[in-house]
Design a protein around this motif. Structure first.
Motif, PDB file in Angstrom:
ATOM      1  N   ASP A 192       0.847  -1.196   0.000  1.00 22.98           N
ATOM      2  CA  ASP A 192       0.000   0.000   0.000  1.00 22.98           C
ATOM      3  C   ASP A 192       0.881   1.245   0.000  1.00 22.98           C
ATOM      4  OD1 ASP A 192      -2.463  -1.383   0.084  1.00 22.98           O
ATOM      5  OD2 ASP A 192      -2.182  -1.754   2.215  1.00 22.98           O
ATOM      6  N   LEU A 193       1.704   1.341  -1.034  1.00 25.99           N
ATOM      7  CA  LEU A 193       2.690   2.420  -1.113  1.00 25.99           C
ATOM      8  C   LEU A 193       2.847   2.816  -2.574  1.00 25.99           C
ATOM      9  CD1 LEU A 193       4.810   4.108   0.476  1.00 25.99           C
ATOM     10  CD2 LEU A 193       6.447   2.267   0.029  1.00 25.99           C
ATOM     11  N   ARG A 194       2.689   4.119  -2.836  1.00 27.14           N
ATOM     12  CA  ARG A 194       2.734   4.592  -4.219  1.00 27.14           C
ATOM     13  C   ARG A 194       3.220   6.035  -4.247  1.00 27.14           C
ATOM     14  NH1 ARG A 194      -2.698   4.198  -7.685  1.00 27.14           N
ATOM     15  NH2 ARG A 194      -2.066   2.001  -7.724  1.00 27.14           N
ATOM     16  N   SER A 195       4.012   6.365  -5.279  1.00 34.60           N
ATOM     17  CA  SER A 195       4.499   7.738  -5.419  1.00 34.60           C
ATOM     18  C   SER A 195       5.096   7.916  -6.810  1.00 34.60           C
ATOM     19  CB  SER A 195       5.562   8.048  -4.360  1.00 34.60           C
ATOM     20  OG  SER A 195       6.114   9.347  -4.551  1.00 34.60           O
ATOM     21  N   ARG A 196       5.280   9.180  -7.190  1.00 31.34           N
ATOM     22  CA  ARG A 196       6.019   9.482  -8.413  1.00 31.34           C
ATOM     23  C   ARG A 196       7.525   9.437  -8.180  1.00 31.34           C
ATOM     24  NH1 ARG A 196       3.149  11.542 -12.619  1.00 31.34           N
ATOM     25  NH2 ARG A 196       1.013  12.219 -12.204  1.00 31.34           N
ATOM     26  N   ILE A 204      12.328   4.406   1.492  1.00 27.91           N
ATOM     27  CA  ILE A 204      11.376   3.954   2.504  1.00 27.91           C
ATOM     28  C   ILE A 204      11.484   2.445   2.712  1.00 27.91           C
ATOM     29  CG2 ILE A 204       8.914   3.617   2.979  1.00 27.91           C
ATOM     30  CD1 ILE A 204       8.440   6.388   1.765  1.00 27.91           C
ATOM     31  N   VAL A 205      11.457   1.679   1.641  1.00 27.95           N
ATOM     32  CA  VAL A 205      11.457   0.213   1.814  1.00 27.95           C
ATOM     33  C   VAL A 205      12.817  -0.308   2.269  1.00 27.95           C
ATOM     34  CG1 VAL A 205       9.578  -0.121   0.159  1.00 27.95           C
ATOM     35  CG2 VAL A 205      11.930  -0.257  -0.642  1.00 27.95           C
ATOM     36  N   PHE A 206      13.893   0.390   1.889  1.00 20.09           N
ATOM     37  CA  PHE A 206      15.230  -0.030   2.318  1.00 20.09           C
ATOM     38  C   PHE A 206      15.701   0.725   3.563  1.00 20.09           C
ATOM     39  CE2 PHE A 206      16.064  -1.054  -2.399  1.00 20.09           C
ATOM     40  CZ  PHE A 206      15.556  -2.329  -2.228  1.00 20.09           C
ATOM     41  N   LYS A 207      14.839   1.609   4.097  1.00 19.83           N
ATOM     42  CA  LYS A 207      15.153   2.397   5.292  1.00 19.83           C
ATOM     43  C   LYS A 207      16.450   3.184   5.138  1.00 19.83           C
ATOM     44  CE  LYS A 207      12.472  -0.451   8.466  1.00 19.83           C
ATOM     45  NZ  LYS A 207      12.434  -1.172   9.753  1.00 19.83           N
ATOM     46  N   SER A 317      -0.484  12.550  15.357  1.00 23.71           N
ATOM     47  CA  SER A 317      -1.075  11.218  15.417  1.00 23.71           C
ATOM     48  C   SER A 317      -0.142  10.189  14.785  1.00 23.71           C
ATOM     49  CB  SER A 317      -2.413  11.205  14.680  1.00 23.71           C
ATOM     50  OG  SER A 317      -2.856   9.875  14.465  1.00 23.71           O
ATOM     51  N   PRO A 318      -0.019   9.009  15.403  1.00 24.02           N
ATOM     52  CA  PRO A 318       0.793   7.946  14.797  1.00 24.02           C
ATOM     53  C   PRO A 318       0.338   7.566  13.396  1.00 24.02           C
ATOM     54  CG  PRO A 318       0.250   7.408  17.072  1.00 24.02           C
ATOM     55  CD  PRO A 318      -0.546   8.635  16.727  1.00 24.02           C
ATOM     56  N   LEU A 319      -0.937   7.784  13.090  1.00 20.74           N
ATOM     57  CA  LEU A 319      -1.423   7.484  11.737  1.00 20.74           C
ATOM     58  C   LEU A 319      -0.742   8.353  10.690  1.00 20.74           C
ATOM     59  CD1 LEU A 319      -5.254   7.042  12.355  1.00 20.74           C
ATOM     60  CD2 LEU A 319      -3.643   5.274  11.640  1.00 20.74           C
ATOM     61  N   LEU A 320      -0.264   9.514  11.098  1.00 23.62           N
ATOM     62  CA  LEU A 320       0.437  10.404  10.174  1.00 23.62           C
ATOM     63  C   LEU A 320       1.940  10.185  10.193  1.00 23.62           C
ATOM     64  CD1 LEU A 320      -1.509  13.731  10.896  1.00 23.62           C
ATOM     65  CD2 LEU A 320      -1.767  12.229   8.918  1.00 23.62           C
ATOM     66  N   THR A 321       2.485   9.859  11.361  1.00 21.82           N
ATOM     67  CA  THR A 321       3.944   9.756  11.482  1.00 21.82           C
ATOM     68  C   THR A 321       4.484   8.367  11.161  1.00 21.82           C
ATOM     69  OG1 THR A 321       3.757   9.246  13.847  1.00 21.82           O
ATOM     70  CG2 THR A 321       3.984  11.565  13.222  1.00 21.82           C
ATOM     71  N   CYS A 322       3.605   7.372  11.042  1.00 20.48           N
ATOM     72  CA  CYS A 322       4.063   5.994  10.848  1.00 20.48           C
ATOM     73  C   CYS A 322       4.302   5.638   9.386  1.00 20.48           C
ATOM     74  CB  CYS A 322       3.053   5.015  11.452  1.00 20.48           C
ATOM     75  SG  CYS A 322       1.525   4.854  10.485  1.00 20.48           S
ATOM     76  N   ASN A 325       7.783   4.086   8.468  1.00 21.16           N
ATOM     77  CA  ASN A 325       8.033   2.824   9.170  1.00 21.16           C
ATOM     78  C   ASN A 325       7.077   1.711   8.736  1.00 21.16           C
ATOM     79  OD1 ASN A 325      10.197   3.785  10.670  1.00 21.16           O
ATOM     80  ND2 ASN A 325       8.892   4.557  12.305  1.00 21.16           N
ATOM     81  N   LYS A 326       5.822   2.087   8.510  1.00 21.98           N
ATOM     82  CA  LYS A 326       4.840   1.104   8.034  1.00 21.98           C
ATOM     83  C   LYS A 326       5.010   0.791   6.550  1.00 21.98           C
ATOM     84  CE  LYS A 326       2.028   0.448  11.656  1.00 21.98           C
ATOM     85  NZ  LYS A 326       1.690  -0.874  12.219  1.00 21.98           N
ATOM     86  N   LYS A 327       5.754   1.644   5.846  1.00 22.86           N
ATOM     87  CA  LYS A 327       5.937   1.510   4.396  1.00 22.86           C
ATOM     88  C   LYS A 327       4.588   1.525   3.685  1.00 22.86           C
ATOM     89  CE  LYS A 327      10.066  -1.319   5.205  1.00 22.86           C
ATOM     90  NZ  LYS A 327      10.715  -2.645   5.019  1.00 22.86           N
ATOM     91  N   MET A 328       3.758   2.480   4.084  1.00 22.49           N
ATOM     92  CA  MET A 328       2.410   2.595   3.539  1.00 22.49           C
ATOM     93  C   MET A 328       2.026   4.060   3.396  1.00 22.49           C
ATOM     94  SD  MET A 328       0.507  -0.127   6.085  1.00 22.49           S
ATOM     95  CE  MET A 328      -1.132   0.173   5.391  1.00 22.49           C
TER      96      MET A 328
END
Length: 336
Positions: A192-196, A204-207, A317-322, A325-328
């Motif tokens: 659930d990760l998408r971008s230009r 993000i995925v490789f941290k 909110s963690p929903l915004l800051t995660c 880390n969640k890669k989403m």
């Protein structure tokens, strides 16, 4: 060189800005230095393109040669695509195999060509052990459409692949099968990760957050740029909430770090919840559904600036800051 290849090369060259023309042609390495010196790049673009196509005809360019030129152009203009991320996994007890890029390319191509009669696959090696793959899809009865390809970027010996958003949804399962077999994995799922911004998705995925991203080139913090604040503030200004500002800065730094944030344009949240007892709609069977989308040219930097700018409380909110880390950046929120 037949007419379809000549037209393909012509259309690709027409897309290239004149300021990038020599750079891309040299990276292509199909035309010799002597041939390029015969081209007057100061004349009208149509004349330049016609001359370059004639040189390609002299060299008898193949379809794969034309596809490589398109890959190089796309690598330089990767932000014009929207990229999805796929994650692969090994089966239980499966060991990590030694990776052979030549074998990967051969296996990937065979899977697609066995399933589809008409498909063209081209590869170009890139930095960091990555390979760019260009797939032009056809059907059992139609030739591959060279003008609507799918691009895949795979980093060897990793479980991640990045694919350009394809309008041909029916080919996604076949693409996933080719990736898993060629890379010797067992399963593949779309994240659930998408971008230009391909480099940001990779970070993000490789941290790999502690790096400079391709579009983040300012040393001034976003909150100061966007709100018109001055770095060198008048020393006579009295900060009545100095301790609170220090706390906000500390919390923000602990949450986001000092490094530039990966660049994403949005985060989307789908909420689905039942009406609670006592509500006039509690007897309704259908849950409440709503969608919230946060958009910004640089969403994570914008979120990072909210609390220091006094627009939001810290911590966010963690929903915004995660998100990193969640890669989403697609979320579904349901009742527990």
């Amino acid at each position: 060189m037949d007419e379809t290849i000549a037209e393909f090369i012509k259309r690709t060259i027409l897309k290239i800005p004149m300021t990038e023309m020599t750079t891309i042609l040299k990276a292509w390495d199909f035309l010799s230095e002597n041939q390029l010196q015969t081209v007057n790049f100061r004349q009208r673009k149509e004349s330049v393109v016609q001359h370059l196509v004639e040189l390609c005809e002299e060299n008898n360019a193949s379809l794969n040669d034309a596809a490589l030129l398109d890959i190089i152009y796309t690598q330089l203009h990767r932000h014009r695509k929207i990229w999805d991320v796929f994650q692969m996994s090994k089966g239980p007890g499966e060991d990590v195999d030694l990776f052979d890029m030549k074998q990967f390319k051969s296996s990937f191509k065979k899977v697609l060509q066995r399933a589809l009669k008409n498909v063209t696959v081209s590869f170009r090696d890139a930095e960091e052990n990555a390979v760019w793959i260009r797939i032009a899809w056809g059907t059992q009865y139609t030739k591959p459409n060279q003008y609507r390809p799918t691009y895949v970027v795979y980093y060897s010996q990793t479980p991640y692949a990045f694919t350009s958003l394809s309008t041909l949804k029916s080919n996604i399962p076949l693409l996933g099968q080719a990736l898993t077999i060629a890379s010797k994995h067992h399963e593949i799922v779309k994240m659930d990760l998408r971008s230009r911004y391909l480099d940001s998705l990779k970070a993000i995925v490789f941290k790999q957050y502690n790096q400079n991203f391709e579009t983040h080139n300012s040393t001034t913090p976003l909150q100061e740029r966007s709100l018109g604040l001055h770095v060198n503030m008048d020393s006579r200004i009295i900060h009545e909430n100095a301790m609170e500002k220090e706390r906000v800065q500390r919390v923000t730094q602990e949450t986001f770090g000092d490094h530039p944030q990966p660049q994403l344009e949005f985060a989307q949240y789908k909420l689905e919840t039942k009406f609670r007892n006592g509500s006039i709609l509690a007897e309704r069977e259908e849950p409440l559904r709503c969608l919230i989308k946060f958009s910004s040219p640089h969403l994570l930097e914008a979120l990072k600036s909210l609390a220091p700018a006094g627009i939001a409380d810290a911590p966010l909110s963690p929903l915004l800051t995660c998100i990193p880390n969640k890669k989403m950046n697609y979320f579904k929120i349901r009742d527990k």
